[in-house]
Write an enzyme that holds these catalytic residues in place. Structure first.
Site, mmCIF file in Angstrom:
data_model
loop_
_atom_site.group_PDB
_atom_site.id
_atom_site.type_symbol
_atom_site.label_atom_id
_atom_site.label_comp_id
_atom_site.label_asym_id
_atom_site.label_seq_id
_atom_site.Cartn_x
_atom_site.Cartn_y
_atom_site.Cartn_z
ATOM 1 N N HIS A 216 0.857 -1.307 -0.072
ATOM 2 C CA HIS A 216 -0.003 0.224 0.021
ATOM 3 C C HIS A 216 0.907 1.277 0.063
ATOM 4 O O HIS A 216 0.291 2.398 -0.062
ATOM 5 C CB HIS A 216 -0.822 0.008 1.275
ATOM 6 C CG HIS A 216 -0.433 0.383 2.264
ATOM 7 N ND1 HIS A 216 0.466 -0.655 3.230
ATOM 8 C CD2 HIS A 216 -0.035 1.305 3.396
ATOM 9 C CE1 HIS A 216 0.839 0.094 4.165
ATOM 10 N NE2 HIS A 216 0.624 1.016 4.215
HETATM 11 C C1 UD1 Z 1 -2.211 5.339 6.092
HETATM 12 C C2 UD1 Z 1 -0.766 5.681 6.869
HETATM 13 C C3 UD1 Z 1 0.038 4.622 6.696
HETATM 14 C C4 UD1 Z 1 -0.218 3.024 7.225
HETATM 15 C C5 UD1 Z 1 -1.706 2.878 6.425
HETATM 16 C C6 UD1 Z 1 -2.265 1.571 6.985
HETATM 17 C C7 UD1 Z 1 -0.351 7.948 6.838
HETATM 18 C C8 UD1 Z 1 0.539 9.294 6.029
HETATM 19 N N1 UD1 Z 1 -0.191 6.963 6.167
HETATM 20 O O1 UD1 Z 1 -1.969 5.186 4.855
HETATM 21 O O2 UD1 Z 1 1.272 4.819 7.522
HETATM 22 O O3 UD1 Z 1 0.587 2.275 7.064
HETATM 23 O O4 UD1 Z 1 -2.296 4.029 6.718
HETATM 24 O O5 UD1 Z 1 -3.263 1.378 6.070
HETATM 25 O O6 UD1 Z 1 -1.004 8.329 7.699
HETATM 26 N N2 UD1 Z 1 -9.248 4.683 2.128
HETATM 27 C C9 UD1 Z 1 -10.438 3.998 2.272
HETATM 28 N N3 UD1 Z 1 -10.960 3.849 3.290
HETATM 29 C C10 UD1 Z 1 -10.401 4.245 4.462
HETATM 30 C C11 UD1 Z 1 -9.229 4.638 4.458
HETATM 31 C C12 UD1 Z 1 -8.531 5.123 3.228
HETATM 32 O O7 UD1 Z 1 -10.907 3.789 0.994
HETATM 33 O O8 UD1 Z 1 -10.718 3.680 5.485
HETATM 34 C C13 UD1 Z 1 -8.747 5.069 0.776
HETATM 35 C C14 UD1 Z 1 -8.768 6.460 0.623
HETATM 36 O O9 UD1 Z 1 -9.303 6.392 -0.922
HETATM 37 C C15 UD1 Z 1 -7.617 7.205 0.856
HETATM 38 C C16 UD1 Z 1 -6.521 5.981 0.399
HETATM 39 O O10 UD1 Z 1 -7.273 4.584 0.827
HETATM 40 O O11 UD1 Z 1 -7.360 8.196 -0.250
HETATM 41 C C17 UD1 Z 1 -5.436 6.364 1.241
HETATM 42 O O12 UD1 Z 1 -5.689 6.369 2.749
HETATM 43 P P1 UD1 Z 1 -4.735 7.176 3.731
HETATM 44 O O13 UD1 Z 1 -5.250 7.196 4.953
HETATM 45 O O14 UD1 Z 1 -4.678 8.738 3.132
HETATM 46 O O15 UD1 Z 1 -3.385 6.719 3.679
HETATM 47 P P2 UD1 Z 1 -2.997 5.218 3.634
HETATM 48 O O16 UD1 Z 1 -2.291 4.666 2.346
HETATM 49 O O17 UD1 Z 1 -4.129 4.358 3.906
#
Ligand code: UD1
Length: 374
Positions: A216
């Site tokens: 991821h």
């Molecule tokens: C975040 C953390 C990372 C951790 C990871 C675990 C930061 C900078 N990154 O990254 O350290 O290892 O979480 O999962 O804080 N999304 C969903 N549902 C959710 C959450 C996210 O669909 O509940 C999708 C959204 O489209 C979003 C993307 O995933 O744009 C990324 O989510 P985000 O929380 O921004 O970062 P992660 O890549 O999950």
């Protein structure tokens, strides 16, 4: 005497397994401390939040900031804006943050600007790669924290080099491993998880004869060429041994946008949406090996004694390499395939469990906290 109020912060998936044992220890040990919980809402929904709260018996948060997904700047700013009034309305004695996600630095910054003592659990880990958003979050959170708890001894050296005073640093072990040992017997069997995909798949795959993949990191999945190349390598891995791949929502989105779904259906890859904690734990426990870019999985595989290939150029958790089961292979196809061949031929690294990764880190934290909070 009034109990000291500690506000614990969670935001994203890897925070949930770290906070669970801390809240449990705060509630069960005889202390002068009283826990409160805020969830920023960085991760939300059944897959990424609710199943973890349910499976790990984390109490419903006292406050939910519901920030959701956005760019780094907007997400961090929004968490700060919504967290400040929470501190204004209550007289918390300390704020406790875990790990390295955007919620960690955002809430930490708001707390210290209000002169509320800040506690960081999982301090001092460094990969010295500033293109990784988590590395920036780690360095900054440590700089503003008043009390820092570390998971491995090398973290103290990193902190001291950055000017943190030694008396603020405490080596306590790994709270994520507390959660692992508390739940490993309850893990959902890999067969059950595969049955949810299909009976046919479940019947074809045996204990210790498959690998698990998670992916991821933006450094890989947000670059279409690298994502494609990595998935092509995984197809080759799957021709040697089946690959079970729970797909993070960020990765699922990128695979879809860039038309790479066909790769998931080639070779012997079994893909599924992101899994709950007990499901991924069960899958790892029975796997031949794990391939991942997650920090948490590098540590969990070391605790389980399952070989791990880390698909990143470096790790901030060096003990998983020096003592545990981890090998860094980057997303280099040659290194990945040779790492896989080595495991299939020789069984891979067996490692040993690092010091204080014994299931009692949270208790050590609470004992120190109890004496520390003014
Ligand atoms: C975040 C953390 C990372 C951790 C990871 C675990 C930061 C900078 N990154 O990254 O350290 O290892 O979480 O999962 O804080 N999304 C969903 N549902 C959710 C959450 C996210 O669909 O509940 C999708 C959204 O489209 C979003 C993307 O995933 O744009 C990324 O989510 P985000 O929380 O921004 O970062 P992660 O890549 O999950």
């Amino acid at each position: 005497m009034r109990k000291k109020k500690i506000l614990c912060v969670v935001g994203a998936r890897p925070n949930f397994m770290k906070i669970a044992p801390i809240i449990r220890a705060l509630n069960s040990q005889q202390t002068a401390l009283e826990p409160y919980l805020v969830h920023t809402g960085q991760h939300y929904g059944a897959d990424m939040k609710t199943s973890f709260f349910d499976q790990l018996n984390i109490p419903e948060p006292d406050v939910d900031l519901n920030v959701g997904s956005a760019s780094h700047a907007i997400q961090t700013a929004e968490i700060m804006k919504r967290f400040e009034p929470v501190l204004d309305k209550n007289d918390y004695d300390a704020v406790l943050v875990v790990g390295d996600v955007n919620s960690t630095i955002a809430c930490g910054l708001v707390a210290v600007k209000k002169n509320i003592p800040l506690i960081h659990v999982e301090a001092g880990l460094r990969c010295y790669d500033k293109t990784m958003p988590e590395e920036i979050n780690r360095v900054l959170t440590d700089q503003i924290s008043d009390l820092l708890f570390t998971t491995e001894r090398s973290a103290r050296d990193n902190l001291v080099k950055e000017g943190i005073k030694e008396s603020a640093i405490h080596f306590v072990g790994n709270v994520m491993v507390d959660t692992l040992f508390a739940n490993v017997e309850r893990a959902v069997s890999y067969k059950q998880t595969l049955t949810n995909v299909s009976n046919e798949v479940a019947n074809q795959i045996n204990e210790g004869e498959y690998s698990v993949l998670t992916l991821h990191r933006p450094a890989t999945v947000d670059h279409p060429d690298l994502l494609k190349q990595t998935l092509q390598t995984i197809v080759q891995v799957s021709e040697r041994t089946p690959v079970v791949f729970p797909v993070h929502p960020r990765t699922a989105k990128q695979i879809e946008i860039h038309g790479l779904s066909d790769l998931l259906n080639s070779g012997n890859i079994i893909s599924m949406p992101a899994l709950g904690y007990l499901e991924i734990l069960g899958l790892m426990k029975s796997a031949k090996f794990v391939m991942t870019d997650s920090g948490g999985l590098q540590e969990e595989t070391t605790a389980l004694g399952v070989p791990c290939l880390t698909l990143r150029p470096s790790t901030e958790r060096p003990i998983t390499v020096t003592e545990g089961t981890n090998t860094i292979v980057d997303i280099d196809p040659v290194q990945i395939l040779s790492g896989v061949d080595d495991i299939l031929l020789s069984g891979g690294k067996s490692g040993r469990i690092p010091e204080y990764w014994d299931g009692h880190a949270a208790e050590r934290i609470i004992t120190i906290l109890d004496q520390w909070i003014p």
